[in-house]
Write a protein that holds these residues in place. Structure first.
Motif, PDB file in Angstrom:
ATOM      1  N   LEU A   1     -34.785  53.297  41.315  1.00 53.63           N
ATOM      2  CA  LEU A   1     -34.188  53.929  40.125  1.00 53.63           C
ATOM      3  C   LEU A   1     -34.943  53.509  38.861  1.00 53.63           C
ATOM      4  N   VAL A   2     -35.216  52.207  38.779  1.00 55.78           N
ATOM      5  CA  VAL A   2     -35.938  51.688  37.607  1.00 55.78           C
ATOM      6  C   VAL A   2     -37.315  52.338  37.530  1.00 55.78           C
ATOM      7  N   LEU A   3     -38.035  52.334  38.656  1.00 58.35           N
ATOM      8  CA  LEU A   3     -39.416  52.846  38.651  1.00 58.35           C
ATOM      9  C   LEU A   3     -39.475  54.349  38.368  1.00 58.35           C
ATOM     10  N   ALA A   4     -38.406  55.056  38.688  1.00 56.11           N
ATOM     11  CA  ALA A   4     -38.376  56.501  38.413  1.00 56.11           C
ATOM     12  C   ALA A   4     -38.072  56.780  36.946  1.00 56.11           C
ATOM     13  N   GLY A   5     -37.779  55.728  36.171  1.00 57.61           N
ATOM     14  CA  GLY A   5     -37.510  55.934  34.742  1.00 57.61           C
ATOM     15  C   GLY A   5     -36.099  56.429  34.455  1.00 57.61           C
TER      16      GLY A   5
ATOM     17  N   SER B   1     -37.470  39.979  40.000  1.00 54.51           N
ATOM     18  CA  SER B   1     -37.745  40.866  38.866  1.00 54.51           C
ATOM     19  C   SER B   1     -39.048  40.549  38.137  1.00 54.51           C
ATOM     20  N   SER B   2     -39.443  39.291  38.076  1.00 55.54           N
ATOM     21  CA  SER B   2     -40.729  38.998  37.420  1.00 55.54           C
ATOM     22  C   SER B   2     -41.892  39.431  38.300  1.00 55.54           C
ATOM     23  N   ARG B   3     -41.733  39.270  39.596  1.00 56.70           N
ATOM     24  CA  ARG B   3     -42.786  39.761  40.513  1.00 56.70           C
ATOM     25  C   ARG B   3     -42.900  41.289  40.396  1.00 56.70           C
ATOM     26  N   LEU B   4     -41.737  41.927  40.316  1.00 60.21           N
ATOM     27  CA  LEU B   4     -41.733  43.384  40.140  1.00 60.21           C
ATOM     28  C   LEU B   4     -42.477  43.758  38.851  1.00 60.21           C
TER      29      LEU B   4
ATOM     30  N   VAL C   1     -45.834  46.038  38.535  1.00 62.81           N
ATOM     31  CA  VAL C   1     -45.873  47.257  37.703  1.00 62.81           C
ATOM     32  C   VAL C   1     -47.026  47.157  36.708  1.00 62.81           C
ATOM     33  N   ALA C   2     -47.121  45.988  36.052  1.00 57.33           N
ATOM     34  CA  ALA C   2     -48.142  45.824  35.000  1.00 57.33           C
ATOM     35  C   ALA C   2     -49.558  45.956  35.562  1.00 57.33           C
ATOM     36  N   HIS C   3     -49.703  45.704  36.860  1.00 57.88           N
ATOM     37  CA  HIS C   3     -51.036  45.808  37.471  1.00 57.88           C
ATOM     38  C   HIS C   3     -51.263  47.146  38.154  1.00 57.88           C
TER      39      HIS C   3
ATOM     40  N   HIS D   1     -40.513  50.163  29.232  1.00 60.16           N
ATOM     41  CA  HIS D   1     -40.353  48.711  29.028  1.00 60.16           C
ATOM     42  C   HIS D   1     -40.878  47.949  30.235  1.00 60.16           C
ATOM     43  N   ASP D   2     -41.078  46.654  30.048  1.00 62.90           N
ATOM     44  CA  ASP D   2     -41.321  45.714  31.143  1.00 62.90           C
ATOM     45  C   ASP D   2     -40.149  45.824  32.133  1.00 62.90           C
ATOM     46  N   ALA D   3     -40.436  45.725  33.432  1.00 64.24           N
ATOM     47  CA  ALA D   3     -39.384  45.959  34.441  1.00 64.24           C
ATOM     48  C   ALA D   3     -38.177  45.035  34.246  1.00 64.24           C
ATOM     49  N   ARG D   4     -38.410  43.819  33.722  1.00 62.81           N
ATOM     50  CA  ARG D   4     -37.291  42.873  33.551  1.00 62.81           C
ATOM     51  C   ARG D   4     -36.257  43.351  32.535  1.00 62.81           C
ATOM     52  N   TYR D   5     -36.704  44.197  31.627  1.00 61.80           N
ATOM     53  CA  TYR D   5     -35.798  44.717  30.593  1.00 61.80           C
ATOM     54  C   TYR D   5     -34.605  45.446  31.216  1.00 61.80           C
TER      55      TYR D   5
END
Ligand code: URA
Ligand code: ZN
Length: 392
Positions: free
Chosen positions: A229-233, A256-259, A263-265, A275-279
């Motif tokens: 859900l998060v990755l789909a925006g 969540s930090s690994r996620l 994502v950032a890479h 946003h950063d995934a942790r947000y």
């Protein structure tokens, strides 16, 4: 009693009589069947809902469908209010037209279950509910939206419970966009709950009963569905959508930090999210069904830091989390956590006044290092009163 001191159970299930009767007519999973009890020889009902669970299933009885049994359980554990949801596997296994009809009927049944139950005051009932959507392959948008509208119009239903399959392609399916929009507009809370676990081959061939699918499979399923859900925006497009995660979000807080790093890479995904995934952890709600104080403390810490990861300039609230010490961060996260029991699952194995599953979850809340009494009251009930807008 002050609304701030109520004990509210947001994770508590029912198989409504109509649904239980339907399961009794079935010869394949999910089903309720009768067998002679191995101890007494008397007929006893058993529940079989998971594809790969032992064929003897689990014991089932009035606690699963009788409102009075729910109320007795609540009284025994001093639970003031329950927000009751149908238990898995909901309508997932049905053809679309049957799912639509049954959803409509069960939503009306649940409204009656709640409204005909007792009250705590002129404005507060003891029972509220999460309705059901006919989320199955082939369901039309019109059928889903009309069911959202039905639930929104039933005064004691405050949200919907859903599994992770959506219309068969998961919850990041573009076909669900109108559903998220409708749920956001109706201010209905989505309770996201697992049923399928993960690939059964991960469990090997040792007999471990229900332990691996329930302890690990369920929470990993929730972790994956929420991450998709998060990755789909979805939370970027529907910032007002309120999603409550079962079992404290599974492994999502821990990962969540690994996620965020993955994502950032990954240029494909990094460009897609605002946003950063942790947000996004700070946009979610988490039940407190984790059975341990350290786990609750950790989850609250991970939620409480979320605003630090808002993209620059995106959130005025971000600065409030910045520079706080660990305790302030955990206290912020506690605002998004809510007591639950998973009743009537996990009954005590031997005669006992109170259920271990309830006592452990209450002790866990009480024992979180860094939460003060106001935070604990919020997790026990205040957050639920606010999230579901109860009693006003
Ligand atoms: N087992 C289930 O099948 N569902 C729950 O909600 C809890 C335990
Ligand atoms: Zn549950």
């Amino acid at each position: 009693m002050s609304a701030q001191r109520l004990l509210v159970d947001v994770h508590t299930h029912v198989y409504l009589p109509r649904y239980a009767a339907f399961l009794r007519t079935r010869s394949s999973v999910p089903r309720i069947f009768t067998r002679p009890s191995p101890e007494s020889g008397k007929p006893e009902e058993r529940l079989l809902i998971l594809d790969d669970e032992p064929s003897s299933g689990r014991p089932i009885g009035a606690q699963y469908w009788e409102r009075d049994e729910k109320l007795k359980f609540m009284d025994r554990h001093a639970i003031d209010v329950s927000v009751v949801s149908s238990a898995n596997p909901w309508l997932d296994f049905l053809p679309a037209s049957t799912a639509h009809t049954l959803a409509t009927e069960l939503n009306t049944d649940l409204e009656t279950y709640c409204s005909a139950g007792p009250s705590l005051s002129d404005t507060l009932k003891r029972l509220y509910g999460f309705g059901l959507l006919p989320l199955v392959p082939g369901a039309t948008t019109a059928s889903l939206i009309s069911t959202v509208e039905q639930i929104a119009a039933l005064p004691h239903l405050k949200g919907v419970i859903m599994g992770t399959r959506g219309l068969g392609n998961g919850l990041d399916d573009a076909a669900l966009e109108p559903v998220w929009a409708a749920l956001e507009a109706a201010r209905l809370v989505v309770f996201l709950h697992p049923h399928y676990g993960v690939d059964k081959h991960a469990w090997g061939d040792k007999e471990n009963g229900h332990v691996l699918p329930l302890a690990l499979g369920f929470p990993f399923e929730t972790t994956i569905a929420t991450t998709r859900l998060v990755l789909a925006g979805v939370f970027d497009r529907y910032p007002g959508l309120r999603v409550l995660l079962a079992h404290s979000g599974g492994a999502l807080p821990q990962l969540s930090s690994r996620l965020a790093s993955c994502v950032a890479h990954d240029p494909l995904v990094a460009a897609r999210l605002q946003h950063d995934a942790r947000y996004y952890l700070g946009k979610l709600y988490f039940d407190a069904v984790a059975y341990g104080a350290e786990e609750l403390g950790f989850v609250s810490d991970a939620i409480g830091r979320a605003d630090k990861y808002a993209s620059a300039g995106a959130s005025a609230a971000a600065s409030s989390a910045k520079g706080t010490d660990g305790t302030a961060q955990k206290r912020l996260g506690a605002q998004r956590m809510l007591f639950g029991t998973d009743h009537p699952f996990f009954p005590p194995l031997s005669e006992s006044e109170k259920w271990k599953s309830v006592v452990e979850n209450l002790e866990a809340i009480d024992g979180v290092y860094g939460w003060d009494e106001a935070d604990k009251d919020a997790v026990r009930g205040g957050n639920a009163i606010a999230l579901f807008n109860l009693g006003s």
